[in-house]
Motif scaffolding. Structure first.
Motif, PDB file in Angstrom:
ATOM      1  N   PRO A  11       0.788  -1.222   0.000  1.00 35.49           N
ATOM      2  CA  PRO A  11       0.000   0.000   0.000  1.00 35.49           C
ATOM      3  C   PRO A  11       0.824   1.278   0.000  1.00 35.49           C
ATOM      4  CG  PRO A  11      -0.809  -1.554   1.656  1.00 35.49           C
ATOM      5  CD  PRO A  11       0.426  -2.140   1.076  1.00 35.49           C
ATOM      6  N   ALA A  12       2.038   1.240   0.584  1.00 40.23           N
ATOM      7  CA  ALA A  12       2.824   2.471   0.660  1.00 40.23           C
ATOM      8  C   ALA A  12       3.362   2.888  -0.700  1.00 40.23           C
ATOM      9  CB  ALA A  12       3.989   2.281   1.620  1.00 40.23           C
ATOM     10  N   ALA A  13       3.343   1.960  -1.668  1.00 40.52           N
ATOM     11  CA  ALA A  13       3.910   2.294  -2.972  1.00 40.52           C
ATOM     12  C   ALA A  13       3.044   3.327  -3.659  1.00 40.52           C
ATOM     13  CB  ALA A  13       3.997   1.042  -3.830  1.00 40.52           C
ATOM     14  N   GLY A  14       3.665   4.232  -4.386  1.00 38.75           N
ATOM     15  CA  GLY A  14       2.847   5.204  -5.095  1.00 38.75           C
ATOM     16  C   GLY A  14       3.668   6.276  -5.756  1.00 38.75           C
ATOM     17  N   LEU A  15       3.018   6.915  -6.672  1.00 41.84           N
ATOM     18  CA  LEU A  15       3.631   7.997  -7.425  1.00 41.84           C
ATOM     19  C   LEU A  15       2.669   9.157  -7.248  1.00 41.84           C
ATOM     20  CD1 LEU A  15       5.931   8.351  -9.584  1.00 41.84           C
ATOM     21  CD2 LEU A  15       4.238   7.665 -11.285  1.00 41.84           C
ATOM     22  N   THR A  16       3.161  10.322  -6.829  1.00 40.47           N
ATOM     23  CA  THR A  16       2.237  11.446  -6.652  1.00 40.47           C
ATOM     24  C   THR A  16       2.412  12.438  -7.793  1.00 40.47           C
ATOM     25  OG1 THR A  16       3.813  12.712  -5.356  1.00 40.47           O
ATOM     26  CG2 THR A  16       2.336  11.243  -4.133  1.00 40.47           C
ATOM     27  N   GLN A  17       1.438  13.306  -7.960  1.00 41.67           N
ATOM     28  CA  GLN A  17       1.492  14.254  -9.078  1.00 41.67           C
ATOM     29  C   GLN A  17       2.670  15.215  -8.957  1.00 41.67           C
ATOM     30  OE1 GLN A  17      -0.147  13.866 -11.771  1.00 41.67           O
ATOM     31  NE2 GLN A  17      -1.386  12.215 -10.940  1.00 41.67           N
ATOM     32  N   ASP A  18       3.225  15.367  -7.747  1.00 37.46           N
ATOM     33  CA  ASP A  18       4.405  16.233  -7.640  1.00 37.46           C
ATOM     34  C   ASP A  18       5.717  15.452  -7.535  1.00 37.46           C
ATOM     35  OD1 ASP A  18       3.972  15.368  -5.117  1.00 37.46           O
ATOM     36  OD2 ASP A  18       3.741  17.350  -4.203  1.00 37.46           O
ATOM     37  N   SER A  19       5.664  14.135  -7.790  1.00 38.65           N
ATOM     38  CA  SER A  19       6.922  13.375  -7.910  1.00 38.65           C
ATOM     39  C   SER A  19       7.753  14.003  -9.021  1.00 38.65           C
ATOM     40  CB  SER A  19       6.645  11.923  -8.314  1.00 38.65           C
ATOM     41  OG  SER A  19       5.930  11.235  -7.332  1.00 38.65           O
ATOM     42  N   VAL A  20       9.061  14.112  -8.805  1.00 45.25           N
ATOM     43  CA  VAL A  20       9.909  14.705  -9.848  1.00 45.25           C
ATOM     44  C   VAL A  20      10.231  13.631 -10.890  1.00 45.25           C
ATOM     45  CG1 VAL A  20      12.084  15.867 -10.364  1.00 45.25           C
ATOM     46  CG2 VAL A  20      10.911  16.307  -8.185  1.00 45.25           C
ATOM     47  N   VAL A  21       9.938  13.932 -12.139  1.00 45.19           N
ATOM     48  CA  VAL A  21      10.238  13.024 -13.237  1.00 45.19           C
ATOM     49  C   VAL A  21      11.114  13.749 -14.253  1.00 45.19           C
ATOM     50  CG1 VAL A  21       7.984  11.930 -12.931  1.00 45.19           C
ATOM     51  CG2 VAL A  21       8.267  13.618 -14.739  1.00 45.19           C
ATOM     52  N   PHE A  22      11.777  12.974 -15.106  1.00 45.54           N
ATOM     53  CA  PHE A  22      12.549  13.554 -16.207  1.00 45.54           C
ATOM     54  C   PHE A  22      11.745  13.336 -17.476  1.00 45.54           C
ATOM     55  CE2 PHE A  22      15.611  13.367 -19.662  1.00 45.54           C
ATOM     56  CZ  PHE A  22      16.415  14.459 -19.410  1.00 45.54           C
ATOM     57  N   PHE A  23      11.524  14.393 -18.243  1.00 51.19           N
ATOM     58  CA  PHE A  23      10.735  14.237 -19.467  1.00 51.19           C
ATOM     59  C   PHE A  23      11.290  15.165 -20.548  1.00 51.19           C
ATOM     60  CE2 PHE A  23       6.535  15.158 -21.789  1.00 51.19           C
ATOM     61  CZ  PHE A  23       6.628  13.996 -22.561  1.00 51.19           C
ATOM     62  N   ASP A  24      11.751  14.564 -21.626  1.00 49.82           N
ATOM     63  CA  ASP A  24      12.287  15.309 -22.770  1.00 49.82           C
ATOM     64  C   ASP A  24      13.214  16.451 -22.379  1.00 49.82           C
ATOM     65  OD1 ASP A  24      11.233  13.614 -24.603  1.00 49.82           O
ATOM     66  OD2 ASP A  24       9.428  14.782 -24.978  1.00 49.82           O
ATOM     67  N   GLY A  25      14.224  16.101 -21.613  1.00 46.33           N
ATOM     68  CA  GLY A  25      15.311  17.044 -21.369  1.00 46.33           C
ATOM     69  C   GLY A  25      15.217  17.858 -20.101  1.00 46.33           C
ATOM     70  N   ALA A  26      14.134  17.731 -19.325  1.00 47.96           N
ATOM     71  CA  ALA A  26      14.007  18.566 -18.121  1.00 47.96           C
ATOM     72  C   ALA A  26      13.400  17.777 -16.963  1.00 47.96           C
ATOM     73  CB  ALA A  26      13.134  19.781 -18.440  1.00 47.96           C
ATOM     74  N   PHE A  27      13.712  18.220 -15.758  1.00 47.29           N
ATOM     75  CA  PHE A  27      13.090  17.638 -14.566  1.00 47.29           C
ATOM     76  C   PHE A  27      11.850  18.458 -14.254  1.00 47.29           C
ATOM     77  CE2 PHE A  27      17.513  16.432 -14.394  1.00 47.29           C
ATOM     78  CZ  PHE A  27      17.437  15.094 -14.059  1.00 47.29           C
ATOM     79  N   MET A  28      10.752  17.782 -13.922  1.00 47.04           N
ATOM     80  CA  MET A  28       9.475  18.494 -13.702  1.00 47.04           C
ATOM     81  C   MET A  28       8.558  17.621 -12.844  1.00 47.04           C
ATOM     82  SD  MET A  28       7.825  17.885 -17.489  1.00 47.04           S
ATOM     83  CE  MET A  28       9.313  18.410 -18.309  1.00 47.04           C
ATOM     84  N   PRO A  29       7.492  18.221 -12.260  1.00 48.77           N
ATOM     85  CA  PRO A  29       6.525  17.394 -11.531  1.00 48.77           C
ATOM     86  C   PRO A  29       5.780  16.481 -12.505  1.00 48.77           C
ATOM     87  CG  PRO A  29       6.134  19.741 -11.168  1.00 48.77           C
ATOM     88  CD  PRO A  29       7.158  19.648 -12.237  1.00 48.77           C
ATOM     89  N   LEU A  30       5.377  15.318 -12.039  1.00 53.28           N
ATOM     90  CA  LEU A  30       4.686  14.350 -12.894  1.00 53.28           C
ATOM     91  C   LEU A  30       3.509  14.978 -13.634  1.00 53.28           C
ATOM     92  CD1 LEU A  30       4.305  11.289 -13.706  1.00 53.28           C
ATOM     93  CD2 LEU A  30       2.704  11.158 -11.812  1.00 53.28           C
ATOM     94  N   GLU A  31       2.772  15.858 -12.959  1.00 53.87           N
ATOM     95  CA  GLU A  31       1.564  16.400 -13.591  1.00 53.87           C
ATOM     96  C   GLU A  31       1.869  17.228 -14.843  1.00 53.87           C
ATOM     97  OE1 GLU A  31      -0.564  18.733 -10.769  1.00 53.87           O
ATOM     98  OE2 GLU A  31       1.196  19.913 -10.224  1.00 53.87           O
ATOM     99  N   GLN A  32       3.121  17.683 -14.982  1.00 55.30           N
ATOM    100  CA  GLN A  32       3.461  18.469 -16.185  1.00 55.30           C
ATOM    101  C   GLN A  32       3.982  17.595 -17.329  1.00 55.30           C
ATOM    102  OE1 GLN A  32       6.129  21.704 -15.166  1.00 55.30           O
ATOM    103  NE2 GLN A  32       4.741  22.370 -13.527  1.00 55.30           N
ATOM    104  N   ALA A  33       4.266  16.329 -17.037  1.00 56.82           N
ATOM    105  CA  ALA A  33       4.859  15.446 -18.064  1.00 56.82           C
ATOM    106  C   ALA A  33       3.737  14.738 -18.809  1.00 56.82           C
ATOM    107  CB  ALA A  33       5.794  14.446 -17.399  1.00 56.82           C
ATOM    108  N   THR A  34       3.117  15.434 -19.746  1.00 60.46           N
ATOM    109  CA  THR A  34       1.937  14.894 -20.434  1.00 60.46           C
ATOM    110  C   THR A  34       2.199  14.723 -21.933  1.00 60.46           C
ATOM    111  OG1 THR A  34       1.108  17.131 -20.699  1.00 60.46           O
ATOM    112  CG2 THR A  34       0.315  15.898 -18.787  1.00 60.46           C
TER     113      THR A  34
END
Ligand code: PMP
Length: 328
Positions: A11-34
């Motif tokens: 249950p503790a596993a999870g990804l939140t919308q503000d998790s930092v992800v890398f997407f096409d050259g930049a680090f950003m919150p998950l919610e912006q990586a669309t």
């Protein structure tokens, strides 16, 4: 905060919308990586990915990425098969993965998912010339498929994809339709996991893990020519089997009925780690309890992945500090 739960993790596993992800050259919150609904890979499965684990070592306050170079190498090979040229070197990709972990300040076991895919907005069935996108996300993660006392699995009526249909040694997103069909049927039938046979009826693998049997004191697993993914955990287990417990290993095709009469059976994979199987199609494997070879390998693996075994320190890449041996 919306939490995206993985279906069969703790249950503790999870990804939140503000998790930092890398997407096409930049680090950003998950919610912006669309991405767009017209993305080629969404329609045709033209992407490839990796599944990597990092293990937290509390004594050292360090997060060790397991077999990072091997995963990055396999990712580049998968990309090559799909005619995707990553816009970075292998070393740069490793740095991106480590930076995603650092920016999320993980202090627990983690699952890391790099993915590359055809991002052009076209319906044309082709691999080139198309645009490619690349992303890495990661989340705290425990078990993938686990049952106290061992897994109960069933043989799937879905055959494993053939290497001449979709390259089986690449982690191609589209090929996981095959794995999902098998896994979904298995779960609905009350099993923990599906075992898939090849078109000729020999054993291939489970939906997202490789298979090992122990029989007459030998460790046996299907060869890479039997439509399996060339599992990185599989290689690690072959090494632990040979060196750690001195067992003879055999890579050879396995017939269906040999599964039912095995003394022990287990699955290996980044997600499942080493998971004993105690029942196939309602038939007990060996004693019906996890066997001694399986248990020994699990213990060796559990220490190696947290950099607690000097011999396997090269398997572990530190996230926060320097590459250190267990003795120092
Ligand atoms: N087979 C398939 C189809 C998989 O998706 C996986 C998980 N990557 C495996 C086997 C096990 O491979 P690995 O040990 O490299 O995780």
């Amino acid at each position: 905060m919306a939490v995206i739960e993985t279906q069969i993790s703790e249950p503790a596993a999870g990804l939140t919308q503000d998790s930092v992800v890398f997407f096409d050259g930049a680090f950003m919150p998950l919610e912006q990586a669309t991405i767009s609904v017209a993305t080629h890979a969404l329609h045709y499965g033209t992407g490839c990915f990796e599944g990597i684990r990092a293990y937290w070592n509390d004594d050292r306050s360090e997060l060790y990425v397991l077999k990072l170079d091997e995963h990055v190498d396999r990712f580049f090979r998968s990309c090559g098969l799909l005619r995707i040229q990553p816009p970075f070197s292998r070393a740069e990709m490793s740095d991106i993965i480590l930076e995603v972990l650092r920016q999320n300040h993980f202090r627990s076991d983690v699952y890391i998912r790099p993915i590359a895919f055809k991002s052009s907005q076209t319906i044309k069935l082709t691999l080139s010339p198309l645009d490619n996108s690349f992303a890495v996300f990661a989340f705290a993660f425990g078990h993938y498929a686990h049952r106290e006392g061992g897994l109960r699995v069933g043989l799937s009526t879905w055959r494993r994809i053939d290497d001449n249909a979709i390259p089986t040694r690449a982690k191609v997103t589209g090929s996981y339709v095959n794995a999902s069909l098998a896994s979904d049927d298995a779960t609905r039938a009350g099993y923990d996991e599906a075992i898939m046979l090849n078109g000729d009826g020999t054993l291939s693998e489970a939906s997202s893990s490789n298979i090992f049997l122990v029989r007459h004191g030998r460790l046996i697993t299907p060869p890479v020519s039997d439509n399996i993914l060339e599992g990185i955990t599989r290689e690690a287990v072959l090494e632990l089997g040979r060196e750690g417990i001195g067992i003879t290993v055999e890579e050879r095709s396995i017939a269906r009925s040999e599964l039912y009469v095995a003394d022990e059976m287990f699955l290996t994979g980044t997600g499942v780690q080493i998971e004993p199987v105690v029942e196939v199609d309602g038939r007990a494997i060996g004693t019906g309890f996890p066997g001694s070879v399986t248990t020994k390998l699990q213990l060796l693996y559990a220490d190696a992945v947290r950099n607690k075994t000097p011999r396997y320190t090269s398997w572990c890449t530190p996230t926060y500090g320097r590459r250190a041996g267990p003795g120092d």
